[in-house]
Motif scaffolding. Structure first.
Motif, short mmCIF file in Angstrom:
data_model
loop_
_atom_site.label_atom_id
_atom_site.label_comp_id
_atom_site.label_asym_id
_atom_site.label_seq_id
_atom_site.Cartn_x
_atom_site.Cartn_y
_atom_site.Cartn_z
N CYS A 116 1.52 8.72 9.19
CA CYS A 116 1.26 9.41 7.94
C CYS A 116 0.09 8.71 7.26
O CYS A 116 -0.20 7.54 7.53
N LEU A 129 0.93 12.04 0.20
CA LEU A 129 1.28 11.62 1.55
C LEU A 129 1.01 12.78 2.51
O LEU A 129 1.60 13.86 2.37
N SER A 131 1.85 13.91 5.76
CA SER A 131 3.00 13.44 6.55
C SER A 131 3.03 13.95 7.98
O SER A 131 3.97 13.63 8.72
N ILE A 169 8.84 5.74 4.08
CA ILE A 169 8.55 6.97 3.32
C ILE A 169 9.42 7.08 2.07
O ILE A 169 8.92 7.28 0.96
N VAL A 178 3.83 15.57 -1.19
CA VAL A 178 3.96 15.60 0.26
C VAL A 178 3.19 16.81 0.80
O VAL A 178 3.44 17.95 0.40
#
Length: 470
Positions: A116, A129, A131, A169, A178
Motif C-alpha cells: 500500500c 491510503l 490500498s 493498516i 482509503v
C-alpha cells in the motif's frame, strides 16, 4: 496537492493520479496510457514515479508503456521480481512528490509483493491510503491467487494478510481516506461495496474482515466462500511481470479492415475466434455462424477473460460501425492482444455477400410463461449463485455462466430447455457458446429474470442478497 481517482467501470478498477508542485505520480495505470499523458500535459507537470501495488491478475497495467513514454521509473514494493528495470522499494521507504511524501507499506497476503502507499500532506499528516488489493471497501484481497508462486496455502497467505492489515493498516488514523484498486464487480474480492472511496474509520466499522476477534477467525472469514478465480488471471500476471507489446502496436494490428472474403479466409486459416461485440438483441437476429457474443455495453473485458481464457487466442471482430477501436482497447486491458482485424461493414456486409447467417431462438418472457404453464420444463438460470439464491424460477437449475465449460457437457440436446440470466447479456453469451458447440434445442428468454419476474411464472420467495452470505 491534488488526488484524482480514474475509475473504469468495466473492470471495476481504480487508477490514481496525484500531483504536487509540478510533479506527479500515477498508481496502477490502465493499459492505454494516452489519458495519463494528456493529464500531465494539461497540468504541465512531470511524471516522477509510476507506483504498482502488486502484479495485477485481472488486467494488464500500463506501467511499461507509461515508463517508456515518460522516462519515469516503475516502483514496486518488497519481494517483486519483474523482468524489466524497476525500483524495488524497501518497507517504509519514503518517496518525495513536490511538497508531499508517499510511504511504502509492504502488506503481503493477497500476493507476496503487495504494498500500500500512504500519502502524507505538506505537514506530514497521513492523508490517504492507496490500498491496492490489500484492502477493499467492504472486503480484503483474496488470499488464494498467489498460492503457487508463494508455495503457501491460502490459509497461510490469509494469515500474512491478517498481520498486514492489523499491524500496519488498522493502526492508521480513522480520517485517512482509503482508495482501493477495485470496487464491486471485480473478481479480486467477494464482498465489495459499490462505493469507491471511504474513510478508514468507517471501514473499521463496516468491513467484516477488519472486525474479526483473532487471526483464526479472520482466516476462516476471508477464505470462506471463495469462488475459483477466472482462468486468465495467471496470464495477466505473467504479462505484468515480463512486459508486453506496446498498446499502439496492438491497436494498429487490430484495426485491419477485412472485406467479407478476406475475413472468411483469415478465419479459416488462422483458427481465429469470431467475437461479435454488438448488443445481445442485435446478435440474436443474425450473426456470422460460430460467432461468440460478448457485448461491449456490459462487463465486456472480464467476460472475455472468463470465456475465452487464452490471451494468445487469435480474434476476429464483428462490431457496430465505429466501435472497433473501443473493442480492441478493452480487449487489450485484459491481455487479449491477438486481434487480427474486423469485418468491414459488419453483419450487413456479410448478408449482402450472400453468406449464411445464424440466429438464436429468443422468446419473450410472456411467451416463456405461456409455454411452461402446467408443464414440466427444464429451465437453466446462468446467473451467479447469490442471484439465484435470492430468487429464481421454481425448479430452475442454476448453471452459472462462469462455469459453462463444466456443465455444458451434461446437457441432453434431445430435450428442449430454456435459458435466461438477469437481463439477457449473459444468457446470450451462453447461447452463442452453446450454438457454436452444436447445441440448438433451446429457447433464450429476452429480458431475463427481470422480465420473468413480472409474469405469473412461479418463483421462490425473495431473499435479500446481502443475507445470502451473512
Amino acid at each position: 496537492m491534488k488526488v484524482e481517482q480514474i475509475y473504469t467501470g468495466c473492470l471495476a478498477q481504480g487508477a490514481y493520479y496525484i500531483t504536487s508542485k509540478g510533479e506527479a505520480v500515477i498508481i496502477d495505470p490502465l493499459r492505454e496510457t494516452q489519458p495519463y499523458l494528456d493529464r500531465l500535459e494539461r497540468d504541465n507537470v512531470k511524471l516522477k514515479y509510476i507506483f504498482e501495488t502488486h502484479f495485477h491478475a485481472d488486467f494488464v497495467s500500463g506501467h511499461v508503456d507509461l515508463s517508456n513514454a515518460t522516462g519515469a521509473p516503475i516502483v514496486y514494493g518488497p519481494k517483486a521480481q519483474p523482468a524489466f528495470e524497476a525500483i524495488i522499494a524497501e518497507d517504509h521507504q519514503v518517496f518525495e512528490l513536490g511538497d508531499v511524501t508517499i510511504e511504502v507499506l509492504h502488506t503481503p497476503g493477497h500476493t507476496m509483493e503487495s504494498s500500500c502507499y500512504l500519502l502524507r500532506d505538506e505537514q506530514g499528516k497521513p492523508t490517504a491510503l492507496f490500498s491496492g488489493d490489500t484492502l477493499f471497501l467492504g472486503d480484503v484481497g483474496r488470499p488464494d491467487l498467489a498460492q503457487k508462486a508463494a508455495h503457501m496455502t491460502q490459509e497461510e497467505l490469509a494469515g500474512l494478510l491478517y498481520d498486514s492489515l492489523y499491524n500496519k493498516i488498522i493502526t492508521l488514523p480513522d480520517d485517512v481516506t482509503v482508495y482501493p484498486a477495485h470496487g464491486a464487480g471485480s473478481a479480486c474480492g467477494k464482498n465489495m461495496m459499490k462505493e469507491t472511496v471511504d474513510t478508514l474509520g468507517n471501514q473499521k466499522k463496516v468491513n467484516y474482515a477488519l472486525k474479526q476477534p483473532d487471526k483464526a477467525s479472520f482466516i476462516k472469514a476471508v477464505t470462506d466462500g471463495l469462488l475459483p478465480p477466472p482462468a486468465y488471471f495467471g496470464m495477466n500476471v505473467a504479462m505484468n511481470k515480463k512486459g508486453y507489446d506496446s498498446f499502439e502496436q496492438v491497436l494498429d494490428k487490430g484495426l485491419k479492415t477485412l472485406e467479407v472474403a478476406e475475413f472468411e479466409a483469415v478465419a479459416e486459416s488462422s483458427g481465429a475466434l469470431v467475437l461479435d461485440t454488438r448488443s445481445n438483441s442485435d446478435f440474436a437476429n443474425g450473426f456470422v455462424p460460430q460467432s461468440i457474443n460478448i457485448g461491449l455495453k456490459g462487463d465486456f473485458a472480464p467476460w472475455v477473460g472468463a470465456m475465452i481464457v487464452d490471451v494468445k487466442q487469435p480474434i476476429l471482430l464483428v462490431t457496430d460501425e465505429g466501435a472497433e477501436e473501443e473493442a480492441i482497447t478493452r480487449l487489450s486491458r485484459v491481455g487479449f492482444d491477438q486481434v487480427l482485424g474486423y469485418l468491414k461493414g459488419g453483419v450487413e456486409a456479410w448478408k449482402k455477400a450472400g453468406k449464411e447467417v445464424d440466429t438464436v431462438n429468443r422468446i419473450t418472457a410472456a411467451q416463456f410463461a405461456k409455454e411452461i404453464e402446467g408443464k414440466s420444463s427444464t429451465v437453466i438460470d446462468v446467473r451467479k449463485e447469490s442471484e439465484y439464491a435470492a430468487e429464481h424460477v421454481d425448479e430452475a437449475y442454476n448453471k452459472p455462466l462462469a462455469y459453462i465449460n463444466e456443465w455444458l457437457k451434461d446437457i441432453d440436446d434431445n430435450e428442449h430447455f430454456y435459458l435466461h440470466c438477469a437481463g439477457g447479456y449473459r444468457s446470450m453469451i451462453a447461447a452463442s457458446i452453446l450454438q457454436a458447440r452444436g447445441y440448438r434445442n433451446f429457447s433464450e428468454v429476452a429480458g431475463g429474470f427481470g422480465a420473468i419476474a413480472k409474469t405469473e411464472v412461479p418463483k421462490t420467495d425473495f431473499v435479500c442478497q446481502s443475507k445470502v452470505f451473512s
